[in-house]
Scaffold this motif. Structure first.
Motif, PDB file in Angstrom:
ATOM      1  N   UNK A 127       0.854  -1.187   0.000  1.00 36.09           N
ATOM      2  CA  UNK A 127       0.000   0.000   0.000  1.00 36.09           C
ATOM      3  C   UNK A 127       0.888   1.235   0.000  1.00 36.09           C
ATOM      4  N   UNK A 128       0.582   2.158  -0.914  1.00 33.89           N
ATOM      5  CA  UNK A 128       1.409   3.354  -1.087  1.00 33.89           C
ATOM      6  C   UNK A 128       0.604   4.591  -0.724  1.00 33.89           C
ATOM      7  N   UNK A 129       1.310   5.589  -0.211  1.00 37.55           N
ATOM      8  CA  UNK A 129       0.699   6.896   0.069  1.00 37.55           C
ATOM      9  C   UNK A 129       1.319   7.929  -0.865  1.00 37.55           C
ATOM     10  N   UNK A 130       0.466   8.669  -1.546  1.00 38.99           N
ATOM     11  CA  UNK A 130       0.940   9.721  -2.442  1.00 38.99           C
ATOM     12  C   UNK A 130       0.616  11.086  -1.837  1.00 38.99           C
ATOM     13  N   UNK A 151      -2.644   4.144   8.452  1.00 35.18           N
ATOM     14  CA  UNK A 151      -2.159   5.519   8.642  1.00 35.18           C
ATOM     15  C   UNK A 151      -0.642   5.617   8.434  1.00 35.18           C
ATOM     16  N   UNK A 152      -0.014   4.562   7.957  1.00 38.64           N
ATOM     17  CA  UNK A 152       1.406   4.585   7.577  1.00 38.64           C
ATOM     18  C   UNK A 152       2.308   5.054   8.723  1.00 38.64           C
ATOM     19  N   UNK A 153       1.856   4.897   9.949  1.00 36.49           N
ATOM     20  CA  UNK A 153       2.654   5.359  11.078  1.00 36.49           C
ATOM     21  C   UNK A 153       2.704   6.882  11.213  1.00 36.49           C
ATOM     22  N   UNK A 154       1.935   7.599  10.371  1.00 37.93           N
ATOM     23  CA  UNK A 154       1.934   9.075  10.441  1.00 37.93           C
ATOM     24  C   UNK A 154       1.190   9.546  11.682  1.00 37.93           C
ATOM     25  N   UNK A 155       0.259   8.731  12.122  1.00 40.44           N
ATOM     26  CA  UNK A 155      -0.338   8.957  13.437  1.00 40.44           C
ATOM     27  C   UNK A 155      -0.490   7.582  14.079  1.00 40.44           C
ATOM     28  N   UNK A 156      -0.320   7.525  15.376  1.00 39.62           N
ATOM     29  CA  UNK A 156      -0.463   6.232  16.050  1.00 39.62           C
ATOM     30  C   UNK A 156      -1.909   5.988  16.439  1.00 39.62           C
ATOM     31  N   UNK A 181       7.188  -7.892  -3.468  1.00 36.87           N
ATOM     32  CA  UNK A 181       6.824  -6.668  -2.752  1.00 36.87           C
ATOM     33  C   UNK A 181       7.870  -5.576  -2.984  1.00 36.87           C
ATOM     34  N   UNK A 182       9.132  -5.961  -3.004  1.00 36.90           N
ATOM     35  CA  UNK A 182      10.175  -4.958  -3.244  1.00 36.90           C
ATOM     36  C   UNK A 182      10.081  -4.371  -4.648  1.00 36.90           C
ATOM     37  N   UNK A 183       9.734  -5.198  -5.631  1.00 27.04           N
ATOM     38  CA  UNK A 183       9.553  -4.682  -6.995  1.00 27.04           C
ATOM     39  C   UNK A 183       8.393  -3.695  -7.033  1.00 27.04           C
ATOM     40  N   UNK A 184       7.323  -4.040  -6.315  1.00 26.17           N
ATOM     41  CA  UNK A 184       6.150  -3.164  -6.322  1.00 26.17           C
ATOM     42  C   UNK A 184       6.462  -1.849  -5.621  1.00 26.17           C
ATOM     43  N   UNK A 215       3.590   0.631   2.830  1.00 31.66           N
ATOM     44  CA  UNK A 215       3.402  -0.434   3.810  1.00 31.66           C
ATOM     45  C   UNK A 215       3.358  -1.793   3.126  1.00 31.66           C
ATOM     46  N   UNK A 216       4.066  -2.749   3.710  1.00 35.79           N
ATOM     47  CA  UNK A 216       4.079  -4.118   3.180  1.00 35.79           C
ATOM     48  C   UNK A 216       3.023  -4.934   3.916  1.00 35.79           C
TER      49      UNK A 216
END
Lengths: 217, 573
Positions: B344-347, B401-406, B474-477, B490-491
């Motif tokens: 999962x990616x955050x842009x 939340x990608x660890x941006x907020x707990x 996953x690393x390629x993605x 996030x993996x």
């Protein structure tokens, strides 16, 4: 011919299967009733939605919890305005009926925990005190919950999110406040290439799936 | 006594992806076909864009059979049972799960048919993972190509060809096997976001292309073009643009006058003539009444779990361990596609993915199958990278939340979700998964369905090959997303092998009756007038969705049956 169980036994069990199959339409009818309630209730800020499955005391506690999970704040309306608890209350008589005992036990345990650790019922605590109770419940350290407090917290959070962001047909997301909160522009049945372009400004249409007559409820 | 019906030439158990296709060539050949379907007809009016109903409540408007028969799971024979999932990934209806599937319609790649021989040739036999029971298919892709072609044109598939008769076309998948002609329709359009991802893929030197979909990119056979409205993920199509068998092959077979569709038929056993060890017909229950449908030939086409369960439940004197199971192979060579371990990616900008569909996307096949050199990696096979346009509000609000907020609630969480709900994208990474000696299906000793029959039990776990492959893909993605501008990644976990929509094996196809349930035509090695359809006959997964391959195999079995009907219907066991 091959017989795995006796025929009489099979027919007996087949009767049971018929009974199970008959449950599904009953669930659907419950949802329809919820939808009808919403339409009527969405006209204005009713003092209180009629409660169908929770008790008044349970509803008060749940309202207070939902208002802390997705609060009304500087960023706009939250679970209260979305009537997330109205959604949960209706669903507990239908699709979420199996969770009804968990709500009864969990809400009672949460209120008892608030009284024993903070000296007052949960709904009467300050916002900061309520958050303190909810942190204990979320982390699993709050006592008195039959299935564990963290499990109860996750259940309530899941259903509060459903009630805030679901199609308004189900009695939550009132006046589309949930969809507006995250920028979902509403149900469309045709979407153009331009509406899928990066940077496109797609206006919110505030449409439920069931605003389109083509769909069976 | 059960009501004994008039004998049919062929009974098909289950009118879904596979059975719904097989009905057509049989009916067109003039055979009398009865299709037994547990569900009912659903129409476009049933397919409201309703996330709660479709994605969270298990299709309450469909007959609730599979939801009462959810397989149990344990990772291995000495582990406790996993928590039982609440909703079955498949559904009951005429057309089955093709009503609400993503409709990605891939051909397997040539390597998938020859995993053992090609791996041995290129890297040595020691590279076949220990404990794997993988075999080469009994034929190569050339044998299946005509049937892929028939199904693509019969139901309608949109896509960009990458290899027509050996001529490579970079607009499509350059790694695909040679096809006789292009797709009947051009690919679905891209979205702004998937077009951006395609451009990022090209800057890496990879080969992005729009994936194939059984969804109309233009009007086809009098059915509408796709509306891209956004509820295709476990949702039926409100304009019949999805090429479900309910709107393609099944009505066409009915129009011949040779297919009788029986709905609400809950099949309980396949029955055997004990004198000659041949299948005599099918028993089913409808609304409390018991029927026996005699047939010259039975095609079992429910789903991998139910195919295996019905065979194991159908015990008789010639088949004391279950029908076609005298070699103990029913339930063996089971594997479920490793579709988990996504990225999962955050842009830092909105991707505008609220509309579109999971089949509207861009694929990278450079890291799938044996499309790259495996000399320096510790696994065989690979994964297909898939990025698509699909978002619905409840799932969006439940975002990571990608660890941006707990926090997972409260004002800080609410502010994060309000800003970022449309800024994420989760890839779909389908990866080669192999069969192993200790991954299998059988009957649960305790859990039963409402009729009192044991449900299917899955005993399966991913092994080293799947774990190493997942980390590599996953690393390629992640590299692809970062190239497109992602600011956080996030993996996802590989997770467990519980019930899934991509369940393979259990009635594997192969020439050797010691290790396979059905022969190269999909007919039982042991009961010669029984055929099995669906991904349960597949011995390898490839790195892509199974449905088109299951449908091509179903057409091939049905055509073989029609051409040799007298011999198969009258053959001595």
């Amino acid at each position: 011919m091959t017989v795995f169980i006796s025929r009489r036994e099979l027919l007996k069990r087949a009767g049971l299967a018929g009974a199970v199959a008959a449950v599904a339409p009953a669930f659907a009818a419950g949802d329809e009733a919820a939808g009808a309630q919403t339409t009527a209730a969405a006209v204005g800020p009713a003092a209180r939605d009629p409660i169908a499955n929770l008790t008044a005391a349970e509803s008060d506690i749940l309202e207070a919890i939902a208002a802390r999970l997705i609060p009304t704040d500087a960023n706009g309306p939250g679970a209260s305005e979305a009537r997330a608890v109205h959604y949960i209350d209706r669903a507990l008589g239908g699709a979420l009926a199996s969770s009804r005992p968990t709500y009864q036990a969990g809400l009672n345990a949460l209120d008892q925990y608030a009284r024993s650790t903070r000296g007052r019922p949960f709904a009467a605590l300050s916002a900061a005190e309520q958050d303190g109770v909810l942190i204990d419940v979320e982390s699993g350290t709050a006592t008195g919950f039959p299935g564990g407090s963290a499990e109860f917290f996750n259940l309530v959070r899941t259903h509060t999110i459903q009630g805030t962001f679901c199609d308004p047909f189900y009695g939550g997301n009132a006046n589309f406040v949930g969809w507006d909160m995250i920028g979902y522009p509403g149900v469309r049945t045709i979407v153009t290439p331009d509406e899928q372009r990066l940077g496109a400004d797609v206006p919110s249409n505030h449409k439920s799936a069931y605003d389109y007559d083509m769909f069976t409820k | 006594m059960p009501i004994r019906l008039k004998e049919a030439d062929v009974v098909i158990v289950g009118l879904g992806a596979a059975g719904g296709v097989a009905a057509l060539p049989l009916a067109q050949a003039g055979l009398d076909v009865v299709g037994l379907e547990a569900g009912t007809w659903l129409t476009k009016r049933d397919f409201a864009p309703d996330e709660l109903r479709n994605n969270f409540r298990g299709w309450p408007q469909s007959v609730q059979k599979t939801n009462h028969e959810i397989p149990t799971h344990r990772p291995d024979a000495s582990s406790p049972m996993s928590p039982r999932v609440a909703i079955h990934p498949m559904m009951n209806a005429v057309g089955g799960t093709t009503l609400h599937y993503w409709a990605q319609s891939w051909r397997l790649n040539p390597w998938d048919f020859k995993v053992v021989s090609e791996t041995t040739r290129r890297y040595g036999a020691a590279r076949i993972p220990k404990g794997s029971t993988v075999e080469d298919w009994p034929f190569g892709i050339e044998e299946l190509e005509p049937y892929y072609d028939k199904v693509e044109y019969e139901i309608g598939v949109s896509g960009a060809a990458g290899n027509v008769g050996g001529n490579i076309d970079r607009r499509g998948n350059i790694f695909e096997g040679a096809r006789r002609r292009g797709y009947p329709m051009p690919p679905l359009r891209g979205s702004g976001f998937t077009d951006l991802m395609a451009a990022a893929g090209r800057t890496l030197g990879w080969h992005p292309f729009p994936g194939p979909a059984a969804i109309n990119s233009q009007r086809y056979q009098n059915r509408s073009v796709c509306m891209y409205h956004g509820y295709c993920n476990r949702g039926g199509c409100h304009v019949d643009a999805k090429s479900s068998t309910a709107v393609t092959t099944i009505p066409k077979a009915q129009a011949t006058g040779r297919l009788k569709v029986v709905t609400r038929a809950h099949v309980t056993s396949l029955d055997v003539n004990e004198g000659n060890a041949r299948v005599s017909g099918v028993s089913y229950v409808t609304d409390g009444a018991e029927y026996f449908q005699p047939a010259k030939v039975v095609l079992l086409a429910s789903y991998t779990y139910e195919n295996v369960r019905l065979l194991l439940l159908s015990k008789s004197r010639p088949f004391p361990r279950g029908l076609s199971n005298n070699h103990g192979q029913v339930g063996r060579h089971y594997f479920s596609h490793a579709q988990t371990a996504g990225i999962t990616a955050l842009f830092p900008w909105n991707t505008n993915s609220w509309y579109g569909l999971p089949a509207q996307g861009v694929a990278i096949d450079d890291w799938a199958d044996d499309n790259f050199d495996h000399a320096s990696v510790e696994f065989i096979g690979g994964g297909n990278l898939w990025v698509y346009s699909d978002r619905r509000p409840i799932v969006a609000a439940g975002m990571t939340t990608f660890g941006k907020t707990t926090k997972s609630w409260g004002s800080e969480w609410k502010a994060f979700v309000s800003q970022n709900a449309d800024r994420t994208n989760t890839s779909y990474l389908q990866k080669t998964t192999l069969p192993y000696e200790d991954n299998y299906l059988d009957l649960d000793p305790e859990v039963r369905d409402p009729l009192g029959f044991p449900v299917c039990r899955i005993t399966a776990d991913y092994k080293d090959n799947e774990r190493k492959l997942a980390a590599f893909i996953q690393n390629k993605m992640e590299q692809w997303y970062r190239t497109a501008g992602a600011v956080a990644i996030e993996h996802g976990p590989l997770g467990s092998m519980g019930p899934t929509t991509h369940a393979y094996g259990g009635t594997r196809m192969g020439d050797n009756p010691e290790t396979n349930v059905v022969d190269r035509w999909g007919l039982s090695h042991e009961a010669s007038n029984l055929g099995v359809l669906g991904a349960s006959v597949m011995g390898t997964s490839g790195a892509r969705n199974p449905t088109l391959t299951a449908q091509a195999l179903a057409w091939r079995t049905a055509e073989h049956l029609a051409r040799n009907f007298d011999a198969i219907a009258n053959r001595r066991a």
